[in-house]
Design an enzyme around this catalytic site. Structure first.
Site, mmCIF file in Angstrom:
data_model
loop_
_atom_site.group_PDB
_atom_site.id
_atom_site.type_symbol
_atom_site.label_atom_id
_atom_site.label_comp_id
_atom_site.label_asym_id
_atom_site.label_seq_id
_atom_site.Cartn_x
_atom_site.Cartn_y
_atom_site.Cartn_z
ATOM 1 N N GLY B 122 1.123 -1.386 0.506
ATOM 2 C CA GLY B 122 0.091 -0.204 0.007
ATOM 3 C C GLY B 122 1.090 1.145 -0.115
ATOM 4 C CB SER B 156 -0.164 -6.520 -6.447
ATOM 5 O OG SER B 156 -0.277 -4.592 -7.914
ATOM 6 C CD GLU B 239 8.712 -2.870 -6.062
ATOM 7 O OE1 GLU B 239 8.463 -1.965 -5.269
ATOM 8 O OE2 GLU B 239 7.290 -3.052 -6.976
#
Ligand SMILES: Cc1cc2nc3c(=O)[nH]c(=O)nc-3n(C[C@H](O)[C@H](O)[C@H](O)COP(=O)(O)OP(=O)(O)OC[C@H]3O[C@@H](n4cnc5c(N)ncnc54)[C@H](O)[C@@H]3O)c2cc1C
Lengths: 290, 378
Positions: B122, B156, B239
């Site tokens: 988030g 997602s 990431e």
């Protein structure tokens, strides 16, 4: 897996960079452009430093190193626009007398029928009968064309060493662009603060680093398909990098004085050597069906 | 310069290969790509199998090279990708491992590894995407809780997540990068509402998440209050790090099938198409080498947090992936207009690669400013 450079390789690269800075710095490059002759003394110095005999076995009087080391020194040569039939002479070392030591200058009739530095060569390999001089676009590379020469397969090592030289140009073009973008001011700030300029520079780095990974890996595997891939990416990184570098330099980039055009023109000359472009693409396409 | 693996690494590869050959046939049938509860169960089931076989830790504790081998072998064997486990395994988990307290690690890491809990991310908000630090979701301290109000978007897997790595603003008066805090929020908390969004591929892959006075214990804060931006940078570097290794292997396989399809229907004789395929082969070979280069550098520097090499890679890879599916579409011809054909959904989803996890424009800024040292614009 230790893909990064070993300490010996770093030392070799530093030594080559130092030799070239001392013997072929900016002022020498300028002088060479005005009077493009092959510097025999420098050629012998390269020979003494092992540039040509690098891959010749120690038992035969060579340095006994491999393709990865050759790629590193050719990248340095590419960076500074070192002129002369470097690849041809390197390939002839160990077979043509005098090539290894830099006593002899060797030119090759390339797979595509081009010959660089024909008039300066002591030995020409291949059939150069009827060669016609071109008015070379690169002031530092005299080129002849052999009419009717049939395209033939090129030694993958020549293809790879050309890719290494292109990688040198790609890296140098990015450095020159970044230097200029940091210092040149317009609208009250360095042009490198403008995103349009910033993104040109970022893409230059992305292309150069991708090409670097491909070229170094191909040097390790010596696989012809890896070499073809490396050549395609290095040609692209050099040609587009030099163009983008010119754009970042603005009007100054379009002048004879600015070094940028020399990089672009040399990148074009190297791209025309055998084993690039369509040839590599076809080889890589066929590999997909293997 | 050496691409050889050590005997231990080769042994790891051989053992993994052997295990995969036995484990994969035991997998349940793959759920449809749009069945999210089904995909959650499937992906977690796979993670549990990895856990039982001793491979669950590979993303965290293994050397970068071992991890590379793991991703290469699982993809080559056609094993499931991390899927719903992506956020937990590839960035929330590593972030908690690096920045969390011993109690937090104890609470959150084992369920991620055992395939019991799914995390979502988030970060983005309707008015804070590329400019992530502009986020406005507020958290007010009330006793032992933060009380969170605001909304997140493009989250997602939110539909099937148990936890959310949530960025909130805890000091509205501070400069925008300073007043941010990183929280672990249970998705089941009262006041959390998930509204799925439909992607252009027709799936509800991501969602809008509305937060209305959601109480999150202060104990769920990772890092110090108002130090969330630094923690976020750790998360983002994970990431963009080696997250795409398996995908490069997959793209190389897709490219071969595209070439085979072109040969089978005669399009191979078209030199322009053939040469585009050849160039893509060069592209994906180079991307694989770039991965090896980045991994080798990470290994030499002692592993840890991946560097900006990830941005260089992501930039080149995301565009190459789109080009791959564009060429595939040309091989399909009219078939490229049929969602039932292979590669067509992949072509649609590849459009997100230059946007998600930082757009290409933002990646170029990162490369220009942090690698090349160009000045920040006004
Ligand atoms: C499939 C998918 C999954 C996602 N999953 C998640 C998730 O799980 N969790 C999460 O938090 N987020 C997620 N995101 C959000 C993603 O990180 C953002 O979409 C992305 O960072 C871009 O933000 P934005 O959508 O607000 O676009 P904007 O920031 O509004 O950008 C719009 C356009 O403007 C350009 N632009 C913006 N700023 C600049 C600038 N400074 N310079 C140049 N150009 C600029 C962008 O490059 C883009 O082209 C996901 C996105 C997608 C597509």
């Amino acid at each position: 897996m230790r893909f990064q450079l070993t300490s010996d390789q770093l030392a070799l690269r530093a030594a080559m960079r130092e030799l070239l800075a001392r013997r072929f710095g900016g002022a020498v490059l300028r002088a060479a452009v005005d009077d493009p002759r092959l510097d025999r003394a420098l050629w012998r110095e390269l020979g003494a430093a092992g540039f040509f005999a690098l891959r010749v076995p120690e038992a035969d009087g060579g340095v006994g190193l491999g393709l990865p080391e050759a790629v590193l020194v050719f990248e340095e040569a590419g960076r500074v626009l070192l002129p002369g039939p470097l690849v041809a002479t390197h390939l002839a070392a160990g077979t043509v007398p005098g090539a290894a030591s830099g006593e002899a200058v060797v030119a090759d009739v390339d797979g595509g029928g081009l010959v660089e530095w024909l008039d300066a060569a002591d030995v020409v390999r291949g059939d150069a009968a009827g060669a016609v001089a071109l008015t070379s676009v690169d002031p530092l590379t005299p080129v002849h064309r052999v009419p009717g020469a049939r395209a033939r397969a090129v030694d993958p090592v020549a293809v790879l060493l050309t890719a290494a030289e292109q990688l040198g140009t790609a890296t140098r073009a990015c450095e020159l662009a970044v230097q200029h973008a940091r210092t040149r001011e317009q609208f009250g700030q360095p042009i490198g603060a403008f995103q349009a300029v910033k993104h040109l520079c970022a893409q230059m780095l992305v292309r150069a680093e991708t090409a670097r990974a491909a070229v170094y890996a191909a040097a390790v595997t010596a696989d012809p398909v890896d070499i073809a891939a490396a050549r395609l990416l290095a040609d692209e990184a050099a040609e587009r990098g030099a163009r983008d570098c010119l754009q970042v330099h603005g009007g100054m980039g379009f002048t004879w004085e600015c070094e940028v055009h020399l990089h672009l023109k040399r990148a074009w000359v190297r791209s025309r050597r055998g084993g690039g472009g369509a040839e590599s693409e076809e080889l890589l396409a066929v590999d997909l069906l293997a | 310069m050496d691409l050889a693996y050590t005997p231990e690494e080769e042994e790891f590869r051989a053992r993994l290969r052997e295990w995969l050959a036995k484990a994969l046939p035991a997998l349940p049938p793959k759920p449809s790509p749009r069945d999210w509860p089904g995909r959650r169960a499937y992906d977690l089931g796979w993670q549990r199998m990895l856990y039982d076989a001793g491979y669950a830790h590979v993303h965290w504790d293994a050397s970068p090279t071992t991890r590379l081998i793991f991703l290469e072998e699982t993809e080559t064997a056609g094993a499931p990708y991390v899927g719903a486990g992506f956020v937990g395994l590839l960035h929330a988990g590593p972030t908690i491992a690096a920045e969390g307290t011993p109690g937090q690690r104890e609470r959150w890491l084992p369920p991620i590894l055992r395939g019991e809990e799914v995390w979502c991310q988030g970060f983005s908000e309707p008015d804070a995407g590329s400019d992530l630090a502009a986020l406005r979701t507020r958290a007010r301290r009330d006793g032992d809780d933060y009380v969170v109000t605001g909304s997140k978007i493009w989250t997602s897997h939110a539909e099937v997540a148990d936890w959310c790595e949530l960025l909130v603003r805890t000091d509205p008066a501070a400069p925008k990068h300073r007043g941010i805090t990183w929280l672990a929020m249970p998705m089941s908390a009262p006041g959390v509402e998930v509204r799925p969004l439909r992607t252009l591929a027709g799936s509800t892959e991501f969602a809008e998440v509305f937060l209305d006075e959601v109480r999150v214990p202060v104990a769920n804060r990772v890092g110090a209050e108002n130090d969330g931006w630094r923690v976020t940078m750790v998360t983002l570097s994970f990431e963009r790090g080696t997250a795409f290794v398996g995908e490069v292997v997959a793209c190389r396989r897709v490219l071969r099938s595209v070439a085979a399809a072109a040969r089978d229907d005669g399009r191979w004789d078209d030199a322009v198409l053939r040469r585009r395929l050849g160039r893509l082969n060069a592209e994906f070979r180079a991307l694989w080498r770039l991965t090896q280069w980045n991994v080798s550098e990470a290994e030499a520097s002692g592993g840890g947090v991946p560097g900006v090499g990830g941005s260089v890679f992501k930039l080149r890879y995301s565009h190459a992936r789109q080009e791959l599916y564009d060429v595939a579409a040309d091989v399909l011809g009219a078939g490229s207009l049929d969602l039932e054909q292979p590669w067509v959904l992949d072509r649609l989803s590849s459009l997100s690669y230059t946007i998600a996890a930082g757009t290409s424009q933002i990646q170029r800024n990162i490369v220009a400013e942090r690698v090349l040292g160009l000045p920040k614009g006004r």
